[in-house]
Write a protein that holds these residues in place. Structure first.
Motif, mmCIF file in Angstrom:
data_model
loop_
_atom_site.group_PDB
_atom_site.id
_atom_site.type_symbol
_atom_site.label_atom_id
_atom_site.label_comp_id
_atom_site.label_asym_id
_atom_site.label_seq_id
_atom_site.Cartn_x
_atom_site.Cartn_y
_atom_site.Cartn_z
ATOM 1 N N ALA A 85 43.192 40.266 43.352
ATOM 2 C CA ALA A 85 42.216 40.158 42.275
ATOM 3 C C ALA A 85 42.302 38.796 41.592
ATOM 4 O O ALA A 85 41.272 38.168 41.287
ATOM 5 C CB ALA A 85 42.441 41.283 41.262
ATOM 6 N N GLY A 86 43.519 38.319 41.329
ATOM 7 C CA GLY A 86 43.683 37.001 40.718
ATOM 8 C C GLY A 86 43.161 35.894 41.620
ATOM 9 O O GLY A 86 42.549 34.925 41.139
ATOM 10 N N ARG A 91 39.084 31.724 42.948
ATOM 11 C CA ARG A 91 38.424 30.998 44.029
ATOM 12 C C ARG A 91 36.913 31.254 44.130
ATOM 13 O O ARG A 91 36.184 30.444 44.705
ATOM 14 C CB ARG A 91 39.068 31.363 45.369
ATOM 15 N N TYR A 92 36.424 32.352 43.604
ATOM 16 C CA TYR A 92 35.027 32.707 43.801
ATOM 17 C C TYR A 92 34.281 32.778 42.474
ATOM 18 O O TYR A 92 34.856 33.112 41.439
ATOM 19 C CB TYR A 92 34.910 34.062 44.525
ATOM 20 N N ARG A 93 32.996 32.479 42.548
ATOM 21 C CA ARG A 93 32.099 32.629 41.413
ATOM 22 C C ARG A 93 31.139 33.759 41.705
ATOM 23 O O ARG A 93 30.498 33.784 42.759
ATOM 24 C CB ARG A 93 31.325 31.332 41.161
ATOM 25 N N PHE A 94 31.013 34.689 40.798
ATOM 26 C CA PHE A 94 30.132 35.836 40.988
ATOM 27 C C PHE A 94 29.674 36.330 39.627
ATOM 28 O O PHE A 94 30.300 36.041 38.597
ATOM 29 C CB PHE A 94 30.842 36.949 41.762
ATOM 30 N N SER A 152 45.712 34.587 38.482
ATOM 31 C CA SER A 152 44.470 33.813 38.551
ATOM 32 C C SER A 152 44.694 32.388 38.055
ATOM 33 O O SER A 152 44.218 31.411 38.665
ATOM 34 C CB SER A 152 43.378 34.495 37.719
ATOM 35 N N SER A 153 45.432 32.253 36.961
ATOM 36 C CA SER A 153 45.740 30.925 36.446
ATOM 37 C C SER A 153 46.611 30.134 37.423
ATOM 38 O O SER A 153 46.422 28.921 37.611
ATOM 39 C CB SER A 153 46.441 31.051 35.094
ATOM 40 N N VAL A 154 47.563 30.820 38.053
ATOM 41 C CA VAL A 154 48.448 30.141 39.011
ATOM 42 C C VAL A 154 47.660 29.655 40.220
ATOM 43 O O VAL A 154 47.813 28.508 40.675
ATOM 44 C CB VAL A 154 49.582 31.096 39.442
ATOM 45 N N PHE A 155 46.799 30.510 40.776
ATOM 46 C CA PHE A 155 46.015 30.117 41.946
ATOM 47 C C PHE A 155 45.016 29.006 41.611
ATOM 48 O O PHE A 155 44.681 28.198 42.475
ATOM 49 C CB PHE A 155 45.281 31.324 42.524
ATOM 50 N N SER A 156 44.549 28.993 40.368
ATOM 51 C CA SER A 156 43.639 27.914 39.960
ATOM 52 C C SER A 156 44.347 26.567 39.966
ATOM 53 O O SER A 156 43.698 25.521 40.122
ATOM 54 C CB SER A 156 43.072 28.202 38.567
ATOM 55 N N GLY A 157 45.666 26.577 39.782
ATOM 56 C CA GLY A 157 46.428 25.335 39.788
ATOM 57 C C GLY A 157 46.747 24.819 41.172
ATOM 58 O O GLY A 157 47.263 23.702 41.318
ATOM 59 N N VAL A 158 46.462 25.608 42.214
ATOM 60 C CA VAL A 158 46.671 25.170 43.599
ATOM 61 C C VAL A 158 45.346 24.633 44.120
ATOM 62 O O VAL A 158 44.342 25.354 44.139
ATOM 63 C CB VAL A 158 47.170 26.333 44.484
ATOM 64 N N PHE A 159 45.315 23.388 44.540
ATOM 65 C CA PHE A 159 44.072 22.758 44.967
ATOM 66 C C PHE A 159 43.475 23.482 46.168
ATOM 67 O O PHE A 159 44.174 23.766 47.157
ATOM 68 C CB PHE A 159 44.303 21.288 45.321
ATOM 69 N N VAL A 160 42.189 23.781 46.081
ATOM 70 C CA VAL A 160 41.515 24.464 47.175
ATOM 71 C C VAL A 160 41.440 23.570 48.413
ATOM 72 O O VAL A 160 41.303 24.071 49.545
ATOM 73 C CB VAL A 160 40.104 24.898 46.718
ATOM 74 N N GLU A 161 41.558 22.243 48.224
ATOM 75 C CA GLU A 161 41.520 21.333 49.373
ATOM 76 C C GLU A 161 42.674 21.584 50.336
ATOM 77 O O GLU A 161 42.537 21.324 51.548
ATOM 78 C CB GLU A 161 41.564 19.873 48.893
ATOM 79 N N TYR A 162 43.811 22.083 49.827
ATOM 80 C CA TYR A 162 44.924 22.411 50.718
ATOM 81 C C TYR A 162 44.532 23.515 51.693
ATOM 82 O O TYR A 162 44.849 23.456 52.892
ATOM 83 C CB TYR A 162 46.143 22.842 49.903
#
Length: 264
Positions: A85-86, A91-94, A152-162
């Protein structure tokens, strides 16, 4: 002068937090004959009799094992739901994303005592009353909103480019999540695990309402040790504090890594 002021503030804050713990530890190991002696600050000898009697004679050891079982089961349940869920929130917008977040926070604004009777009735119908798994479900429901928001906050700190780079080299999105995102997110997940563990370890109302014979340590202490002499209360405080401190000690490296990342 500034360094002296910082040192003074550090000492005051440390004493504020460590002072009660020190008094509790010393009180739990003070002989009963010296506990109320005001002619000395420290006891002439230390004893583990109070802790031993609380663990063995008053059933504290069994309650401690149940508390561990409940806490780790609740962490497993909340993480199994909270991590996906986080990740989805990060990662997604809905549509309705903000509404979902507000709804999760709203669930924590409802006092547990308000839903205690319906919860007991539901547990009676499902056969979950007086079971560690039933208490773990209640604890998982309480900690789940925080786990989702923290992850959710932690995953937001990991760059999606990786993740995108990993998928370019042949990984699926799930494979990129497991092999790239999860290792980078471990410090934050460890911090979330500490928070969840302490929340479950210290929770007392749900454990008292939903169990009678298979109670967690806080509920067991409320029913037994709190009606006992003061040295048993100190012993109960020590037994409650030590596992949480050990859990934080063994997982501290992830917290240090998290702080290091946040300072970059």
């Amino acid at each position: 002068m500034k360094a002296l002021l910082y040192a003074l503030v550090f000492v005051v804050v440390s004493l504020w937090f460590l002072g009660p713990m020190f008094i509790t530890f010393v009180g739990s190991m003070t002989p009963a004959s010296e506990l109320y002696s005001f002619d000395r600050i420290f006891p002439s000898k230390l004893t583990f009799d109070h802790i031993y009697k609380l663990l063995v004679n008053l059933g504290g050891w069994r309650a401690t094992l149940i508390s561990f079982q409940v806490a780790f089961t609740a962490i497993a349940i909340s993480f199994a739901i909270g991590i996906p869920a986080g990740y989805a929130l990060a990662r997604y917008r809905f549509k309705g994303k903000n509404f979902i977040i507000l709804t999760m926070l709203f669930t924590r604004s409802i006092p547990l005592i308000v839903i205690a009777i319906p919860l007991v009735v539901l547990y009676l119908r499902m056969g979950l009353v007086d079971s560690p798994f039933g208490v773990a479900l209640a604890h998982a429901a309480m900690m789940l909103p925080f786990v989702i928001l923290i992850t959710s906050s932690v995953f937001s700190g990991v760059f999606v480019e990786y993740e995108e780079a990993g998928m370019i080299f042949g990984l699926t999105r799930f494979g990129a999540f497991l092999r790239i995102t999860m290792p980078l997110a471990l410090p934050g997940l460890a911090a979330s695990a500490i928070y969840a563990f302490i929340m479950s370890w210290n929770e007392i109302f749900a454990a008292s309402v939903l169990s009678l014979q298979n109670r967690t340590l806080p509920a067991h202490i409320l029913a037994t040790a709190m009606a006992s002499p003061d040295y048993f209360k100190y012993a109960a405080g020590t037994i409650m504090a030590v596992p949480a401190l050990l859990f934080i000690f063994f997982i501290r490296k992830y917290l240090i890594t998290l702080w290091g990342i946040s300072l970059k």
